[in-house]
Scaffold this motif. Structure first.
Motif, PDB file in Angstrom:
ATOM      1  N   LYS A 208      40.365  43.141  67.339  1.00 39.77           N
ATOM      2  CA  LYS A 208      40.480  42.003  66.436  1.00 39.77           C
ATOM      3  C   LYS A 208      39.607  42.212  65.211  1.00 39.77           C
ATOM      4  CE  LYS A 208      40.227  36.961  66.238  1.00 39.77           C
ATOM      5  NZ  LYS A 208      39.910  35.713  66.966  1.00 39.77           N
ATOM      6  N   TRP A 209      38.383  42.731  65.409  1.00 40.99           N
ATOM      7  CA  TRP A 209      37.502  43.008  64.271  1.00 40.99           C
ATOM      8  C   TRP A 209      38.128  44.067  63.369  1.00 40.99           C
ATOM      9  CZ3 TRP A 209      34.987  47.120  62.064  1.00 40.99           C
ATOM     10  CH2 TRP A 209      34.008  46.815  61.115  1.00 40.99           C
ATOM     11  N   LEU A 210      38.711  45.093  63.966  1.00 35.68           N
ATOM     12  CA  LEU A 210      39.368  46.141  63.174  1.00 35.68           C
ATOM     13  C   LEU A 210      40.493  45.550  62.328  1.00 35.68           C
ATOM     14  CD1 LEU A 210      39.582  48.969  65.866  1.00 35.68           C
ATOM     15  CD2 LEU A 210      38.144  48.977  63.819  1.00 35.68           C
ATOM     16  N   ALA A 211      41.304  44.684  62.937  1.00 31.87           N
ATOM     17  CA  ALA A 211      42.420  44.077  62.211  1.00 31.87           C
ATOM     18  C   ALA A 211      41.927  43.219  61.066  1.00 31.87           C
ATOM     19  CB  ALA A 211      43.269  43.252  63.170  1.00 31.87           C
ATOM     20  N   GLU A 212      40.847  42.484  61.297  1.00 33.38           N
ATOM     21  CA  GLU A 212      40.311  41.599  60.262  1.00 33.38           C
ATOM     22  C   GLU A 212      39.666  42.370  59.122  1.00 33.38           C
ATOM     23  OE1 GLU A 212      37.686  39.267  62.574  1.00 33.38           O
ATOM     24  OE2 GLU A 212      39.254  37.965  63.386  1.00 33.38           O
ATOM     25  N   HIS A 213      39.386  43.656  59.347  1.00 33.14           N
ATOM     26  CA  HIS A 213      38.769  44.472  58.310  1.00 33.14           C
ATOM     27  C   HIS A 213      39.723  45.544  57.785  1.00 33.14           C
ATOM     28  CE1 HIS A 213      35.234  42.432  59.845  1.00 33.14           C
ATOM     29  NE2 HIS A 213      34.581  42.835  58.791  1.00 33.14           N
ATOM     30  N   GLY A 214      41.036  45.205  57.792  1.00 32.09           N
ATOM     31  CA  GLY A 214      42.007  46.046  57.132  1.00 32.09           C
ATOM     32  C   GLY A 214      42.384  47.307  57.860  1.00 32.09           C
ATOM     33  N   ARG A 215      42.172  47.355  59.182  1.00 36.87           N
ATOM     34  CA  ARG A 215      42.496  48.569  59.948  1.00 36.87           C
ATOM     35  C   ARG A 215      43.444  48.194  61.093  1.00 36.87           C
ATOM     36  NH1 ARG A 215      36.280  50.265  60.602  1.00 36.87           N
ATOM     37  NH2 ARG A 215      37.059  51.891  62.022  1.00 36.87           N
ATOM     38  N   ALA A 216      44.588  47.647  60.698  1.00 41.05           N
ATOM     39  CA  ALA A 216      45.536  47.113  61.677  1.00 41.05           C
ATOM     40  C   ALA A 216      46.105  48.193  62.588  1.00 41.05           C
ATOM     41  CB  ALA A 216      46.674  46.387  60.962  1.00 41.05           C
ATOM     42  N   GLY A 217      46.407  49.367  62.027  1.00 41.88           N
ATOM     43  CA  GLY A 217      46.956  50.440  62.840  1.00 41.88           C
ATOM     44  C   GLY A 217      46.015  50.868  63.939  1.00 41.88           C
ATOM     45  N   GLN A 218      44.750  51.072  63.576  1.00 42.96           N
ATOM     46  CA  GLN A 218      43.753  51.443  64.573  1.00 42.96           C
ATOM     47  C   GLN A 218      43.557  50.327  65.591  1.00 42.96           C
ATOM     48  OE1 GLN A 218      39.940  52.456  62.896  1.00 42.96           O
ATOM     49  NE2 GLN A 218      39.005  52.875  64.880  1.00 42.96           N
ATOM     50  N   ALA A 219      43.610  49.093  65.117  1.00 40.01           N
ATOM     51  CA  ALA A 219      43.449  47.946  66.019  1.00 40.01           C
ATOM     52  C   ALA A 219      44.540  47.931  67.087  1.00 40.01           C
ATOM     53  CB  ALA A 219      43.473  46.642  65.219  1.00 40.01           C
ATOM     54  N   LYS A 220      45.773  48.211  66.683  1.00 37.18           N
ATOM     55  CA  LYS A 220      46.885  48.214  67.636  1.00 37.18           C
ATOM     56  C   LYS A 220      46.734  49.335  68.662  1.00 37.18           C
ATOM     57  CE  LYS A 220      50.175  46.265  64.330  1.00 37.18           C
ATOM     58  NZ  LYS A 220      51.404  46.521  63.559  1.00 37.18           N
ATOM     59  N   ARG A 221      46.269  50.491  68.209  1.00 40.94           N
ATOM     60  CA  ARG A 221      46.099  51.614  69.142  1.00 40.94           C
ATOM     61  C   ARG A 221      45.014  51.305  70.170  1.00 40.94           C
ATOM     62  NH1 ARG A 221      46.790  54.525  64.335  1.00 40.94           N
ATOM     63  NH2 ARG A 221      44.540  54.878  64.133  1.00 40.94           N
ATOM     64  N   VAL A 222      43.906  50.723  69.707  1.00 43.19           N
ATOM     65  CA  VAL A 222      42.828  50.359  70.633  1.00 43.19           C
ATOM     66  C   VAL A 222      43.304  49.304  71.624  1.00 43.19           C
ATOM     67  CG1 VAL A 222      40.543  49.298  70.818  1.00 43.19           C
ATOM     68  CG2 VAL A 222      40.987  50.973  69.016  1.00 43.19           C
ATOM     69  N   LEU A 223      44.061  48.322  71.115  1.00 41.41           N
ATOM     70  CA  LEU A 223      44.568  47.261  71.984  1.00 41.41           C
ATOM     71  C   LEU A 223      45.518  47.816  73.040  1.00 41.41           C
ATOM     72  CD1 LEU A 223      44.531  44.211  72.496  1.00 41.41           C
ATOM     73  CD2 LEU A 223      46.522  44.013  70.998  1.00 41.41           C
ATOM     74  N   ARG A 224      46.362  48.781  72.647  1.00 40.17           N
ATOM     75  CA  ARG A 224      47.283  49.379  73.626  1.00 40.17           C
ATOM     76  C   ARG A 224      46.509  50.098  74.730  1.00 40.17           C
ATOM     77  NH1 ARG A 224      50.633  50.833  68.972  1.00 40.17           N
ATOM     78  NH2 ARG A 224      52.467  49.470  68.933  1.00 40.17           N
ATOM     79  N   ARG A 225      45.420  50.753  74.369  1.00 43.77           N
ATOM     80  CA  ARG A 225      44.594  51.423  75.380  1.00 43.77           C
ATOM     81  C   ARG A 225      43.987  50.408  76.339  1.00 43.77           C
ATOM     82  NH1 ARG A 225      40.568  54.044  72.004  1.00 43.77           N
ATOM     83  NH2 ARG A 225      39.221  53.705  73.793  1.00 43.77           N
ATOM     84  N   MET A 226      43.563  49.269  75.805  1.00 42.42           N
ATOM     85  CA  MET A 226      42.938  48.241  76.629  1.00 42.42           C
ATOM     86  C   MET A 226      43.944  47.550  77.547  1.00 42.42           C
ATOM     87  SD  MET A 226      40.351  46.304  74.011  1.00 42.42           S
ATOM     88  CE  MET A 226      39.003  47.165  73.197  1.00 42.42           C
ATOM     89  N   ARG A 227      45.156  47.318  77.046  1.00 45.67           N
ATOM     90  CA  ARG A 227      46.151  46.561  77.794  1.00 45.67           C
ATOM     91  C   ARG A 227      47.076  47.445  78.633  1.00 45.67           C
ATOM     92  NH1 ARG A 227      42.934  43.448  76.619  1.00 45.67           N
ATOM     93  NH2 ARG A 227      43.052  41.734  75.119  1.00 45.67           N
ATOM     94  N   GLY A 228      47.107  48.734  78.328  1.00 46.27           N
ATOM     95  CA  GLY A 228      48.042  49.622  78.998  1.00 46.27           C
ATOM     96  C   GLY A 228      49.246  49.870  78.104  1.00 46.27           C
ATOM     97  N   HIS A 229      49.819  51.064  78.184  1.00 42.61           N
ATOM     98  CA  HIS A 229      50.888  51.442  77.257  1.00 42.61           C
ATOM     99  C   HIS A 229      52.186  50.691  77.512  1.00 42.61           C
ATOM    100  CE1 HIS A 229      48.581  54.589  75.303  1.00 42.61           C
ATOM    101  NE2 HIS A 229      48.195  55.031  76.493  1.00 42.61           N
ATOM    102  N   GLU A 230      52.324  50.115  78.690  1.00 41.34           N
ATOM    103  CA  GLU A 230      53.545  49.376  78.997  1.00 41.34           C
ATOM    104  C   GLU A 230      53.450  47.898  78.609  1.00 41.34           C
ATOM    105  OE1 GLU A 230      56.176  50.977  80.044  1.00 41.34           O
ATOM    106  OE2 GLU A 230      55.001  52.828  80.044  1.00 41.34           O
ATOM    107  N   ALA A 231      52.275  47.454  78.212  1.00 39.15           N
ATOM    108  CA  ALA A 231      52.055  46.032  77.917  1.00 39.15           C
ATOM    109  C   ALA A 231      52.686  45.648  76.579  1.00 39.15           C
ATOM    110  CB  ALA A 231      50.562  45.720  77.904  1.00 39.15           C
ATOM    111  N   ASP A 232      53.116  44.399  76.490  1.00 44.47           N
ATOM    112  CA  ASP A 232      53.658  43.853  75.245  1.00 44.47           C
ATOM    113  C   ASP A 232      52.502  43.202  74.486  1.00 44.47           C
ATOM    114  OD1 ASP A 232      54.996  42.709  73.179  1.00 44.47           O
ATOM    115  OD2 ASP A 232      56.253  41.392  74.405  1.00 44.47           O
ATOM    116  N   ILE A 233      52.124  43.805  73.370  1.00 44.12           N
ATOM    117  CA  ILE A 233      50.971  43.313  72.612  1.00 44.12           C
ATOM    118  C   ILE A 233      51.374  42.547  71.363  1.00 44.12           C
ATOM    119  CG2 ILE A 233      49.501  45.190  73.463  1.00 44.12           C
ATOM    120  CD1 ILE A 233      49.835  46.494  70.667  1.00 44.12           C
TER     121      ILE A 233
END
Length: 482
Positions: A208-233
């Motif tokens: 969330k901090w990454l997204a709020e600081h203009g790094r949305a792509g990196q934020a999504k990749r980190v979130l996928r790692r946290m939630r699992g690659h099969e999760a709907d984020i």
């Protein structure tokens, strides 16, 4: 079953390393409790255990011992005030790394102290790290927790604090003799070093901090790692106010990677370049944070700041830390031989109740848990674990929008540390002057006052999407019509 599916190894690792910060807060808060008599030379020693050439004990009056105890809270106050701006501007991960460095250095001074001055320096430095951690970690946990489980995982802050208290109480049972009390103090530094290594080797920034600081792509990749690659984020990403399309992610990544190519002759390329810049500008706008004083002046955030500050003060003025910090000396008047063991039993009860009550924060709501906790005075320690322990750390990130979280958390923890200092410094004196146990009538009075203020001024946050919904506002700042 879907609840446990969201508990990926990555998420559990990040939670485990992060919560070592609050664990150290609890550890240092209680580390002087059981060995107090040995440290201050008040106990008659039957052993002469020698560690290097250090003095076996440090003679202190009750006033001097109160000073040593309370300087930890002064360091914590400074750490809490600095932790908010640091985590807002430099990220949760970097802020936790910095806090762990202070948390590792302080215990070295404590364990090797040859006089009161060195002891105070160590306690103050350890307080800096602990104070910053109590601001940073609750925000981090709230931002990485799966939707619908933020209350449960948010309770881990208080659970880890209680584990820290319990660890030092158990160590105190065996090491409160000779110079072995120095090992109790040194262990805190070892835990902090372990946290630093864990964060450095496997830590991840809050998406969330990454997204709020203009790094949305990196934020999504980190979130996928946290939630699992099969999760709907997608829903979680939309909650940050971002587009879930791959095009936006690609444009943002391209711009931030420095691939700023010259515009072609086609109008379409110019339009694409303009859209890319607009996207990046919007993302960067999300990262702007409100300052420490701004949140007090802003009419939208001021009620939240006052609410969480009040609850944090109530957390301390209910008297819980008088037991955590001085429980052995209090209980020794009643049960001389078994005071330390009974104090450990109190710590175990606190841990068990806090863990058991963690799911109730989401099911019952924050406000009911607070009110039950404040008014259930007869179940003192147990009720603290239900509401006043974990809930205040959750509210700072739920009562305000993302840009005000850091500053609001700093105000909340500053209030908490000031109240902790008052209890640490003056409880022994007031308890002695009023007579054993009479001071708890004062704590009960504060509990009644806090319960009243909570009922009227603290809104429920469970199940609410954002701060506007919590306070019944529309997005333009007006009142929502039900």
């Amino acid at each position: 079953m879907s609840t446990f599916h969201s508990w990926t190894p990555t998420l559990l690792y990040l939670l485990s390393t992060a919560t070592l910060g609050p664990l150290l807060f609890g550890y240092h808060l209680a580390e002087l409790n059981e060995p107090q008599a040995v440290i201050t030379c008040a106990a008659k020693q039957s052993t002469t255990t020698s560690l290097l050439t250090l003095p076996q004990c440090l003679p202190m009056t009750p006033l001097e011992f109160g000073l040593v105890s309370s300087f930890f809270t002064l360091g914590g106050l400074v750490g809490a005030l600095c932790g908010g701006p640091v985590t807002s501007n430099y990220g949760r991960l970097r802020a936790m790394l910095i806090a762990s460095v202070f948390a590792a250095i302080g215990p070295v001074f404590e364990a090797l102290a040859t006089n009161i001055a060195v002891f105070v320096v160590g306690r103050t430095i350890a307080g800096l790290g602990a104070g910053a951690a109590t601001v940073i970690v609750p925000i981090y946990i709230s931002e990485i927790s799966p939707p619908g489980q933020k209350g449960f995982f948010g309770s881990f802050t208080q659970v880890s604090i209680n584990f820290g208290i319990l660890i030092t109480q158990v160590l105190g049972l065996f090491l409160s003799k000779g110079q072995l009390w120095r090992i109790i103090l040194g262990v805190g530094g070892g835990i902090a070093a372990l946290q630093f290594a864990g964060l450095l080797l496997g830590g991840a920034e809050s998406p969330k901090w990454l997204a709020e600081h203009g790094r949305a792509g990196q934020a999504k990749r980190v979130l996928r790692r946290m939630r699992g690659h099969e999760a709907d984020i997608d829903e979680e990403v939309e909650g940050w106010g971002l587009d879930t399309s791959d095009d936006v992610e690609d444009e943002e990544e391209e711009l931030l990677a420095g691939h700023d190519e010259a515009p072609s002759s086609s109008r379409q390329d110019n339009n694409n370049s303009s859209a890319t810049k607009d996207t990046a500008h919007d993302l960067k706008q999300l990262g702007k944070s409100l300052g420490f004083l701004h949140v007090l002046r802003d009419p939208h955030t001021r009620p939240a700041v006052l609410a969480v500050a009040m609850i944090m003060v109530a957390q301390q003025l209910c008297g819980i830390n008088s037991i955590v910090m001085y429980g052995v000396s209090l209980l020794s008047d009643l049960l001389e031989a078994n005071a330390a063991l009974l104090n450990v039993a109190v710590g175990v009860l606190n841990v068990v109740v806090t863990i058991s009550a963690a799911p109730l924060v989401d099911k019952l709501g924050r406000k009911p848990c607070l009110l039950i906790s404040i008014t259930a005075v007869l179940l003192f320690v147990a009720s603290f674990g239900l509401g006043l322990g974990p809930v205040p750390f959750l509210l700072s990130s739920e009562l305000v929008a993302a840009e005000a979280v850091g500053a609001t958390q700093s105000w909340a923890l500053a209030s908490n540390w000031i109240a902790t200092f008052v209890v640490a410094q003056f409880f022994p004196l007031v308890n002695e002057k009023l007579g054993k146990g009479q001071v708890y009538f004062i704590f009960a009075g504060f509990a009644v006052l806090a319960g009243t203020l909570t009922w009227f001024f603290v809104p429920e946050t469970a199940g609410k999407r954002d701060a506007d919904e919590v306070w019944g506002r529309t997005k333009d700042g007006g009142r929502r019509e039900d």
